[in-house]
Design a protein around this motif. Structure first.
Motif, PDB file in Angstrom:
ATOM      1  N   PRO A 372       0.832  -1.215   0.000  1.00  0.00           N
ATOM      2  CA  PRO A 372       0.000   0.000   0.000  1.00  0.00           C
ATOM      3  C   PRO A 372       0.865   1.263   0.000  1.00  0.00           C
ATOM      4  N   ARG A 427      -7.007   1.665  -7.266  1.00  0.00           N
ATOM      5  CA  ARG A 427      -8.335   1.449  -6.690  1.00  0.00           C
ATOM      6  C   ARG A 427      -8.302   0.571  -5.445  1.00  0.00           C
ATOM      7  N   ALA A 428      -7.133   0.098  -5.039  1.00  0.00           N
ATOM      8  CA  ALA A 428      -6.984  -0.805  -3.887  1.00  0.00           C
ATOM      9  C   ALA A 428      -7.900  -2.015  -4.042  1.00  0.00           C
ATOM     10  N   GLN A 429      -7.800  -2.658  -5.222  1.00  0.00           N
ATOM     11  CA  GLN A 429      -8.594  -3.840  -5.517  1.00  0.00           C
ATOM     12  C   GLN A 429      -7.682  -4.956  -6.010  1.00  0.00           C
ATOM     13  N   SER A 444     -11.910  -6.180  -2.552  1.00  0.00           N
ATOM     14  CA  SER A 444     -11.405  -4.922  -2.025  1.00  0.00           C
ATOM     15  C   SER A 444     -10.237  -5.164  -1.070  1.00  0.00           C
ATOM     16  N   ASP A 446      -9.010  -2.206   0.351  1.00  0.00           N
ATOM     17  CA  ASP A 446      -9.057  -0.891   0.991  1.00  0.00           C
ATOM     18  C   ASP A 446      -9.365  -1.048   2.475  1.00  0.00           C
ATOM     19  N   SER A 449     -12.732   0.329   3.710  1.00  0.00           N
ATOM     20  CA  SER A 449     -13.977  -0.136   3.107  1.00  0.00           C
ATOM     21  C   SER A 449     -14.625  -1.233   3.947  1.00  0.00           C
ATOM     22  N   ARG A 452     -13.792  -4.749   2.672  1.00  0.00           N
ATOM     23  CA  ARG A 452     -12.417  -5.210   2.607  1.00  0.00           C
ATOM     24  C   ARG A 452     -12.348  -6.733   2.790  1.00  0.00           C
TER      25      ARG A 452
END
Length: 467
Positions: A372, A427-429, A444, A446, A449, A452
């Motif tokens: 990340p 998009r943190a996917q 996900s 994130d 989210s 997640r």
């Protein structure tokens, strides 16, 4: 058909039918997912590249297509109710909030090109340098080749150029099949592009002893430079000998602390995973000669091969970060993830010792690492724990391992035959290809989210509710 397909992808054993030439099948659909295997996220724009493998050979070719991620995520933000066919994305059911989307709404058939059958992963090269255009490389089983495709800007997205004919079939000038001295090994498993400065790609033979070296800057494009036979070890204690490799990982090199074999970082230092022997092998490339120089055999003995019934042993590999001090190795049988110390000592030797091992879901194969980054405009924020993502084909699951704690954080139901996994950092996917059901899962990553570590959406219709 599905059990045979899963066997093909999870063990990389080619279908018997691929060894002969069947009657020609139908033309491939150019805007549909069909046994998707390879995935790659473009670093230059909102595009997900997908190879469709045609593993059952019911069509004439596999395909390479481009998914418009901006359009996809715009549609995911406003899905229809279950059963409503008026929009490209809809809920699976009243009881399942997972969103499923029609792939054809996000794939331009005029962009898609036709490859050979049995396309594996997609490796990205940038022949013009870090800021240059993209080139994609993909092994195929039939014809036996590595196909290369240039990605060019288009009016409404990207254009794929592989010297294709009017029907979209890539030309033979974009298929690497042989050199003046060698043929491309058949049944290649995966291809890895060196990202540390050396202009090479590496392609192991999954059912055979050979490792292929591809020079990325040939006179007319990428070309076969060397084939090292006898590189991969045979399976121990087998009545019928099995040879093969699965993947290659190139170690980052620090000139201040370089391995002796790198000759002050002038040569790449890489590791190749055996497929049917519990271990890996080092290699480098001779300067100026473009020849593979096989190196040390490294046994990864967390298991006794005499007491393990399943095969294969080893899967994908990736380095945890840019230091090159820790290598992650998927152990397919018994299922687990190994952490290997690859640090350099004062004598220039690599440690090459296991320092961690954790069990995973059944039949793990492919690995991706998510590192990340802080949000744009908040560079001082803590980016969060790095993650290892491993697909498990038999279970149809994605294991998520925290690399700070080195423990399994989640085991996520995805799709049938879960195989390739790639990360969309913007998009943190994570995207997972599911060739057994013709879908791509969207998971996900994130930390903010509520979804997640959940397959909250998928590209492809009809898979239903996960159990």
């Amino acid at each position: 058909m599905v059990p045979r397909l899963l066997r093909v992808l999870s063990t990389s054993v080619v279908l018997v039918a691929a060894a002969c030439q069947p009657d020609p099948g139908q033309l491939p659909s150019l805007d549909a997912l069909r046994q998707p295997s390879g995935l790659a996220v473009s670093p230059t724009g909102p595009v997900l590249f997908v190879t469709n493998g045609n593993w059952d050979r019911q069509q004439e070719d596999g395909t390479l297509m481009a998914v418009d991620l901006d359009a996809l995520f715009m549609a995911l933000a406003d899905p229809a109710d279950a059963g409503d066919g008026g929009r490209p994305c809809r809920r699976v059911s009243a009881d399942d909030p997972t969103i499923e989307c029609n792939p054809s709404a996000f794939i331009d058939a005029q962009t898609t090109v036709r490859l050979g059958t049995g396309a594996a992963n997609i490796a990205i090269d940038r022949p013009g340098g870090p800021e240059g255009p993209l080139r994609l490389l993909m092994p195929t089983r039939s014809p036996v080749s590595v196909t290369w495709v240039d990605v060019l800007p288009g009016e409404d997205g990207v254009t794929l150029d592989c010297g294709q004919d009017d029907a979209g079939r890539c030309g033979v000038t974009h298929e690497i099949t042989r050199s003046a001295n060698a043929r491309m090994p058949n049944e290649l498993s995966r291809i890895s592009v060196d990202t540390n400065g050396a202009r090479f790609a590496y392609a192991p033979q999954v059912l055979g002893e050979a490792l292929a070296l591809i020079a990325l800057d040939g006179d007319n494009g990428p070309e076969l430079a060397d084939v090292e036979g006898g590189f991969f070890r045979a399976a121990p204690f087998e009545e019928e000998e099995l040879f093969g490799g699965f993947s290659v990982a190139v170690r980052p090199c620090d000139p201040e602390r370089a391995p002796d074999t790198s000759v002050d970082c002038s040569r790449p230092v890489a590791y190749a995973a055996h497929r049917y022997f519990p271990g890996m092998r080092q290699l480098t490339v001779a300067e100026g000669l473009d020849l593979i120089l096989p190196g040390e055999e490294i046994a990864l003995q967390t298991i006794n091969p005499q007491v393990v019934e399943g095969r294969p042993y080893m899967g994908d590999m990736a380095f945890e970060d840019d230091t090159g001090d820790r290598l992650l190795v998927v152990q397919t049988t018994p299922p687990g993830l190994l952490r290997v110390d690859t640090s350099v000592d004062d004598d220039g030797d690599l440690a090459n010792t296991i320092i961690g091992a954790i069990p995973l879901c059944d039949n793990p194969n492919v690995l991706a690492v998510h590192r990340p980054v802080p949000p744009v405009g908040d560079e001082d924020a803590t980016p969060g724990e790095s993650l290892a993502l491993v697909t498990c084909a038999t279970d149809g699951r994605l294991s998520v391992i925290g690399l700070g704690s080195f423990r399994v954080l989640a085991s996520i139901p995805v799709g049938e035959g879960a195989y390739e996994v790639v990360v969309d950092d913007q998009r943190a996917q994570a995207y997972v290809s599911n060739p057994g059901e013709n879908t791509i899962s969207i998971v996900s990553l994130d930390p903010t989210s509520p979804d997640r570590f959940v397959e909250w959406a998928r590209l492809g219709l009809g898979a239903g509710t996960r159990e």
